[in-house]
Enzyme design. Structure first.
Site, PDB file in Angstrom:
ATOM      1  N   ALA A   1     -68.522  11.364  58.542  1.00  0.00           N
ATOM      2  CA  ALA A   1     -69.367  11.177  57.363  1.00  0.00           C
ATOM      3  C   ALA A   1     -70.417  12.294  57.396  1.00  0.00           C
ATOM      4  O   ALA A   1     -71.324  12.282  58.228  1.00  0.00           O
ATOM      5  CB  ALA A   1     -70.033   9.809  57.403  1.00  0.00           C
TER       6      ALA A   1
ATOM      7  N   GLY B   1     -79.750   9.817  58.223  1.00  0.00           N
ATOM      8  CA  GLY B   1     -78.422   9.616  58.795  1.00  0.00           C
ATOM      9  C   GLY B   1     -77.590   8.661  57.969  1.00  0.00           C
ATOM     10  O   GLY B   1     -77.961   8.326  56.841  1.00  0.00           O
ATOM     11  N   ASN B   2     -76.471   8.249  58.517  1.00  0.00           N
ATOM     12  CA  ASN B   2     -75.608   7.292  57.821  1.00  0.00           C
ATOM     13  C   ASN B   2     -75.007   6.326  58.837  1.00  0.00           C
ATOM     14  O   ASN B   2     -75.253   6.435  60.030  1.00  0.00           O
ATOM     15  CB  ASN B   2     -74.529   8.025  57.015  1.00  0.00           C
ATOM     16  N   ARG B   3     -74.228   5.374  58.347  1.00  0.00           N
ATOM     17  CA  ARG B   3     -73.797   4.246  59.174  1.00  0.00           C
ATOM     18  C   ARG B   3     -72.463   4.458  59.876  1.00  0.00           C
ATOM     19  O   ARG B   3     -71.896   3.518  60.406  1.00  0.00           O
ATOM     20  CB  ARG B   3     -73.726   2.991  58.298  1.00  0.00           C
ATOM     21  N   SER B   4     -71.955   5.677  59.899  1.00  0.00           N
ATOM     22  CA  SER B   4     -70.662   5.891  60.545  1.00  0.00           C
ATOM     23  C   SER B   4     -70.766   5.749  62.063  1.00  0.00           C
ATOM     24  O   SER B   4     -71.633   6.339  62.699  1.00  0.00           O
ATOM     25  CB  SER B   4     -70.127   7.277  60.201  1.00  0.00           C
TER      26      SER B   4
END
Ligand code: CTP
Ligand code: CA
Length: 228
Positions: free
Chosen positions: A100, A33-36
């Site tokens: 994102a 995943g990512n930090r959005s």
């Protein structure tokens, strides 16, 4: 700033906003995943409703409450986000890709949980995800140019912000590209943001550091004249 008192300059227009960050499954319990956080996308949806738009919000893994007055479609992976955005984009006047989207996904998804008792971990091979914004840009070009009328991308850059942004704007075939410089407590998960809005065939607009609603309003200020 209260949501009242905005111009109704998006009235009669259909707007699609993607928000949050996609999760790409490794196995049933793990993902890349990512930090959005989805805060900027939600600010865009909320302010667009306040300016009179009919809003579809495609939200990837966002834990915020649904903004009042928007139709919310919740998705997980990039493939699901792509499907939801392309479907909603069909009769939209504006598409804003604030999500994102993971550039890569695990090439294979394990059906069962990977166990540490299975021995040494196997490498995770990655496959490239489709670029949804570029796809919207080329689809519009193929269809003769005005569906959606306005296509907006976002980009978070850590270096050569404006040069990278200009190249990205051209590559994706969008009209506006909102470029955030990542770092110094800006962008991910914070209430404040600062941005430069790059405009195809026009001068960039600097948006000073401030609440994400202010960035959102600056985006709609740049979008609205293109709908007339
Ligand atoms: N985007 C997309 N589909 C993807 C990747 C990105 O639609 N598979 C969109 C994002 O929502 C954003 C814009 O493209 O609006 C730019 O995303 P960004 O990650 O900055 O650009 P990339 O082309 O993926 O380049 P890189 O990550 O290598 O900088
Ligand atoms: Ca990317």
């Amino acid at each position: 700033r209260a949501l009242r008192g905005r111009p109704l300059d998006l009235a009669g227009h259909r707007v699609v906003v993607s928000a949050g960050g996609t999760r790409e499954a490794i196995d049933p319990v793990r993902y890349i995943g990512n930090r959005s956080s989805g805060l900027q996308g939600y600010a865009l949806a909320r302010t667009a409703v306040a300016r009179g738009a009919e809003v579809t919000l495609v939200a990837a893994n966002v834990t915020l409450p649904d903004p009042a007055g928007a139709a919310v479609v919740r998705v997980g992976s990039a493939a699901e986000l792509r499907e939801a955005v392309l479907a909603a984009a069909d009769d939209a006047d504006v598409v804003v890709m604030a999500a994102a989207v993971a550039d890569f996904r695990p090439a294979e998804r394990h059906d069962a949980k990977i166990k540490k008792t299975d021995g040494e971990p196997a490498p995770i091979h990655l496959a490239k995800n489709p670029d949804i914004l570029a796809e919207l840009g080329s689809r519009r070009k193929e269809r003769g140019g005005d569906s959606p009328r306005v296509l907006v991308g976002f980009a978070a850059e850590t270096h050569d912000v404006l040069a990278n942004g200009q190249a990205k704007l051209a590559r994706k075939g969008c009209d506006l590209l909102v470029v955030n410089e990542v770092g110094e407590s800006l962008a991910f998960g914070t209430p404040d943001n600062a941005a430069t809005i790059l405009v195809a065939g026009g001068e960039p607009v600097e948006v000073p550091r401030g609440p994400k609603d202010d960035i959102a309003d600056a985006v709609w200020d740049a979008v609205a004249p293109r709908l007339r």
